[in-house]
Design a protein around this motif. Structure first.
Motif, mmCIF file in Angstrom:
data_model
loop_
_atom_site.group_PDB
_atom_site.id
_atom_site.type_symbol
_atom_site.label_atom_id
_atom_site.label_comp_id
_atom_site.label_asym_id
_atom_site.label_seq_id
_atom_site.Cartn_x
_atom_site.Cartn_y
_atom_site.Cartn_z
ATOM 1 N N ILE A 470 0.842 -1.206 0.000
ATOM 2 C CA ILE A 470 0.000 0.000 0.000
ATOM 3 C C ILE A 470 0.870 1.245 0.000
ATOM 4 N N ASP A 471 1.842 1.254 0.828
ATOM 5 C CA ASP A 471 2.770 2.378 0.857
ATOM 6 C C ASP A 471 4.055 1.908 1.535
ATOM 7 N N PHE A 472 5.110 2.680 1.343
ATOM 8 C CA PHE A 472 6.384 2.256 1.924
ATOM 9 C C PHE A 472 7.225 3.460 2.308
ATOM 10 N N SER A 473 8.147 3.230 3.185
ATOM 11 C CA SER A 473 9.097 4.265 3.581
ATOM 12 C C SER A 473 10.389 3.563 3.980
ATOM 13 N N SER A 474 11.371 4.339 4.367
ATOM 14 C CA SER A 474 12.650 3.725 4.730
ATOM 15 C C SER A 474 13.363 4.557 5.775
ATOM 16 N N HIS A 475 14.396 3.972 6.314
ATOM 17 C CA HIS A 475 15.133 4.630 7.384
ATOM 18 C C HIS A 475 16.514 3.989 7.438
ATOM 19 N N VAL A 476 17.533 4.784 7.760
ATOM 20 C CA VAL A 476 18.862 4.201 7.952
ATOM 21 C C VAL A 476 19.077 4.054 9.447
ATOM 22 N N ASP A 477 19.244 2.830 9.893
ATOM 23 C CA ASP A 477 19.414 2.588 11.327
ATOM 24 C C ASP A 477 20.906 2.534 11.643
ATOM 25 N N LEU A 478 21.388 3.614 12.268
ATOM 26 C CA LEU A 478 22.817 3.660 12.618
ATOM 27 C C LEU A 478 23.045 3.287 14.083
ATOM 28 N N GLY A 483 25.597 -0.154 10.665
ATOM 29 C CA GLY A 483 24.270 0.373 10.342
ATOM 30 C C GLY A 483 23.621 -0.443 9.228
ATOM 31 N N HIS A 484 22.317 -0.317 9.099
ATOM 32 C CA HIS A 484 21.619 -1.060 8.042
ATOM 33 C C HIS A 484 20.390 -0.312 7.566
ATOM 34 N N TYR A 485 19.872 -0.727 6.411
ATOM 35 C CA TYR A 485 18.663 -0.118 5.864
ATOM 36 C C TYR A 485 17.435 -0.794 6.484
ATOM 37 N N VAL A 486 16.437 0.031 6.793
ATOM 38 C CA VAL A 486 15.150 -0.504 7.247
ATOM 39 C C VAL A 486 14.092 -0.065 6.230
ATOM 40 N N ILE A 487 13.349 -1.007 5.716
ATOM 41 C CA ILE A 487 12.268 -0.676 4.781
ATOM 42 C C ILE A 487 10.944 -1.000 5.472
ATOM 43 N N PHE A 488 10.049 -0.016 5.477
ATOM 44 C CA PHE A 488 8.726 -0.208 6.083
ATOM 45 C C PHE A 488 7.707 -0.477 4.975
ATOM 46 N N GLY A 526 24.961 -3.726 7.589
ATOM 47 C CA GLY A 526 24.309 -4.933 8.089
ATOM 48 C C GLY A 526 23.159 -5.375 7.186
ATOM 49 N N PRO A 527 22.589 -6.565 7.461
ATOM 50 C CA PRO A 527 21.482 -7.076 6.648
ATOM 51 C C PRO A 527 20.289 -6.117 6.637
ATOM 52 N N LEU A 528 19.711 -5.945 5.464
ATOM 53 C CA LEU A 528 18.528 -5.092 5.334
ATOM 54 C C LEU A 528 17.383 -5.674 6.167
ATOM 55 N N GLU A 529 16.591 -4.771 6.745
ATOM 56 C CA GLU A 529 15.484 -5.204 7.588
ATOM 57 C C GLU A 529 14.162 -4.771 6.948
ATOM 58 N N LEU A 530 13.262 -5.708 6.806
ATOM 59 C CA LEU A 530 11.920 -5.379 6.312
ATOM 60 C C LEU A 530 10.970 -5.386 7.502
ATOM 61 N N PRO A 558 6.798 10.567 3.111
ATOM 62 C CA PRO A 558 8.260 10.666 3.232
ATOM 63 C C PRO A 558 8.877 9.304 2.948
ATOM 64 N N ARG A 559 9.707 9.252 1.911
ATOM 65 C CA ARG A 559 10.265 7.967 1.474
ATOM 66 C C ARG A 559 11.458 7.535 2.317
ATOM 67 N N CYS A 560 12.094 8.529 2.925
ATOM 68 C CA CYS A 560 13.190 8.178 3.823
ATOM 69 C C CYS A 560 13.057 9.058 5.050
ATOM 70 N N VAL A 561 12.963 8.444 6.191
ATOM 71 C CA VAL A 561 12.725 9.208 7.415
ATOM 72 C C VAL A 561 14.025 9.297 8.210
#
Ligand code: AMP
Length: 585
Positions: A470-478, A483-488, A526-530, A558-561
């Protein structure tokens, strides 16, 4: 005698730089003239109607501003062959893999001898200023430098990262000798096919030459931090190798083993000394000067996306100064750090007016035009109006436009810089950010478009079950290390764990930016997190923005928070129902 003759005359370099920057406007005209005279007969420029003119006014009138996307067909033809004067008169022999991507593919940019020459010019300039403040003696450098896996394009051109193209060039070693910064590791280590083995051997070479090491460096600061984090894991193994004079069996490449065998002799005293020093440290504070007592400074790019690593680097460095390296890109160099005593995160870069022709799009004006477009005062998206190198204003932000010696003309680099002052008449720039950059942990750079392509690819897996994102966003978790990418994701229905795990792996694999892939392979990211969200989460986010006075018609998810957007991050994190970590690498 020979050695002496090779040493760079730093006072001469500084004198030339001072003279050139006092006359930046003329030097820019001359540089443009040289580039256009040299390449006027190349297909790209031939078709733009310059007819031999080389002045900035004609250049700007005839040559359009371009992005990598616009030039991609030309670069692809160069890569595919047969050789022809497409962007430059002289044939391009190498391709650099720039960070970032176009349409989900790694970006190719041309590399040639002239670009190599400008690379050395900028290296020499910043070295001259650095050496005045932090003189180094005739010693060695512990350089964490690596080569990318070499490959050939369809047309037979060598393709590698820009740094690989530089390190492979025969001029590089001589130049490093002239700057008393010769790498302490043999070529077999620098060009080892495996990053882990190369890093281990760099550390070992550094320890063997510990008294001679004058500086510790890498292209980007995070590689230095990564190297010493690794040291924390392998230091006892390194000590054992030094004690026995025998390399650990996990270094498997014969060429690397035989190169290292020439350096290793049993040395129990050195092994004991290193062991004692490491055991005496508290949480590894001051590790670098403890291991390398004559190190004068630590050197690498430390601004922009490297700033988060400086805390850890300072911890390892103790009281050894951190000096940021220069500002440039695979497309071409821009500015040198000529104030090396400034704290690393505040470094500015003085543009060298003779390494390319530079223009700057004022961002204030650009933003105003966009607003005008939105309110309907203007329906035509106006071409941005760049200003020249000496016309920029202190305190203003700009997007950088490069005309390079390697066939890029009025190329939008995509970087945002701020003018902090002038060195004579050339501006000193602070790097602010990538204009379209969304996701970055270290050397990786992924844009909104890259995120979108990755999500589209992974969403195909759930569309088989007639479901959609439906919708998605992302965040860099440091907060995690690394650190790794988080995709919502908010999904339109229930999906099995198995499929979501596959989606997560697919997302991770779909970021094809060279910096991301190489960092993932060595676990520097680090491994990407969904994270799957509760239904209605994006509605909550919309409500939040509406509450702040935004209009629904203008609202964009917001595509990247970022970490400063606490409220939205809270909404996202507070609504997670399931999460998965990638096992793709
Ligand atoms: P690449 O495409 O891998 O050559 O990376 C070039 C990009 O890295 C530049 O366009 C900048 O966004 C970033 N970069 C290079 N030098 C610096 C610097 N000194 N400070 C901050 N960012 C930098």
């Amino acid at each position: 005698m020979l050695e002496k003759m090779e040493i760079l005359d730093v006072e001469k370099v500084i004198k030339e730089f001072e003279a050139m920057t006092k006359d930046a406007e003329n030097v820019q005209r001359e540089t443009l003239k040289k580039i256009l005279e040299e390449n006027g007969s190349a297909e790209y420029l031939q078709n733009l109607g310059l007819n031999g003119r080389t002045d900035p006014e004609s250049f700007k009138a005839c040559v359009p501003l371009v992005t990598h996307n616009d030039l991609e067909p030309f670069i692809q033809r160069i890569a595919d062959g047969p050789s022809a004067p497409i962007l430059t008169r002289k044939l391009i022999t190498n391709i650099s893999l720039s960070s970032g991507t176009t349409q989900g593919k790694p970006k190719f940019v041309p590399f040639n001898d002239e670009l190599m020459e400008t690379t050395l010019r900028i290296f020499r300039t910043s070295y001259a200023f650095r050496n005045r403040e932090f003189p180094i003696n005739n010693g060695k450098a512990l350089q964490f430098i690596y080569s990318s896996k070499p490959s050939r394009t369809k047309g037979g051109l060598f393709a590698g990262t820009a740094t690989t193209n530089v390190f492979r060039n025969s001029l590089f070693k001589n130049a490093m000798r002239g700057m008393q910064s010769q790498c302490c590791s043999p070529d077999e280590v620098i060009f080892a096919p495996d990053f882990h083995q190369s890093l281990y051997c760099h550390l070992l070479c550094g320890l063997i030459s510990r008294e001679e090491i004058q500086l510790v460096s890498s292209t980007f600061a995070h590689s230095i931090v990564h190297a010493f984090r690794t040291f924390e894991q392998v230091w006892e193994e390194l000590c054992a190798d030094i004690r026995d004079g025998v390399l650990t069996s996990r270094i498997t490449f014969p060429s690397v083993r035989s190169a290292m065998a020439k350096m290793l002799k049993p040395n129990p005293e050195l092994a004991d000394l290193i062991h004692r020093k490491c055991s005496g440290l508290s949480n590894w504070y001051g590790l670098i000067p403890e291991l390398f007592p004559n190190v004068k400074y630590i050197y690498g790019i430390m601004t922009g996306s490297m700033e988060p690593y400086l805390k850890k680097l300072r911890h390892y460095a103790g009281d050894v100064p951190l000096v940021s390296a220069d500002y440039g890109s695979s497309e071409g160099w821009i500015g040198a750090n000529v104030n090396p005593k400034v704290p690393a995160e505040s470094t500015t870069y003085a543009v060298l007016p003779n390494i390319g022709y530079f223009e700057f799009i004022p961002l204030k004006e650009d933003a105003e035009e966009q607003v005008q477009d939105k309110v309907g005062a203007s329906f035509i998206s106006m071409e941005p109006k760049p200003v020249g190198l000496t016309e920029v204003k202190v305190g203003e932000e700009y997007e950088v436009i490069v005309t390079s010696v390697a066939g890029l003309y009025r190329y939008r680099l995509g970087d945002v810089v701020k003018v902090m002052g002038f060195h004579n008449s050339t501006p000193e720039l602070k790097f602010i950010c990538r204009r379209n950059l969304m996701l970055t942990v270290n050397i990786d750079k992924n844009t909104e478009n890259d995120l979108q392509l990755a999500v589209e690819e992974a969403a195909k897996l759930i569309s088989e079950e007639k479901l959609e994102v439906i919708d998605f966003s992302s965040h860099v978790d440091l907060w995690t290390d690394p650190g790794h990418y988080v995709i919502f994701w908010e999904i339109s229905g229930e999906v099995s764990d198995q499929v979501l795990k596959e989606c997560c792996n697919c997302l991770d694999r779909s970021f094809v930016d060279a910096g991301y892939v190489s960092s993932r392979k060595v676990n520097a990211i680090g491994p990407l997190e969904l994270r799957v969200l509760r239904s209605g989460t994006f509605q909550n986010i919309l409500d939040h923005y509406l509450g702040l006075g935004a209009a629904v018609s203008q609202f964009k998810t917001p595509r990247c928070v970022g970490p400063t957007n606490q409220k939205v991050l809270q909404i996202l994190c507070g609504n997670v129902v399931k999460s998965y970590f990638s096992t793709a690498f």
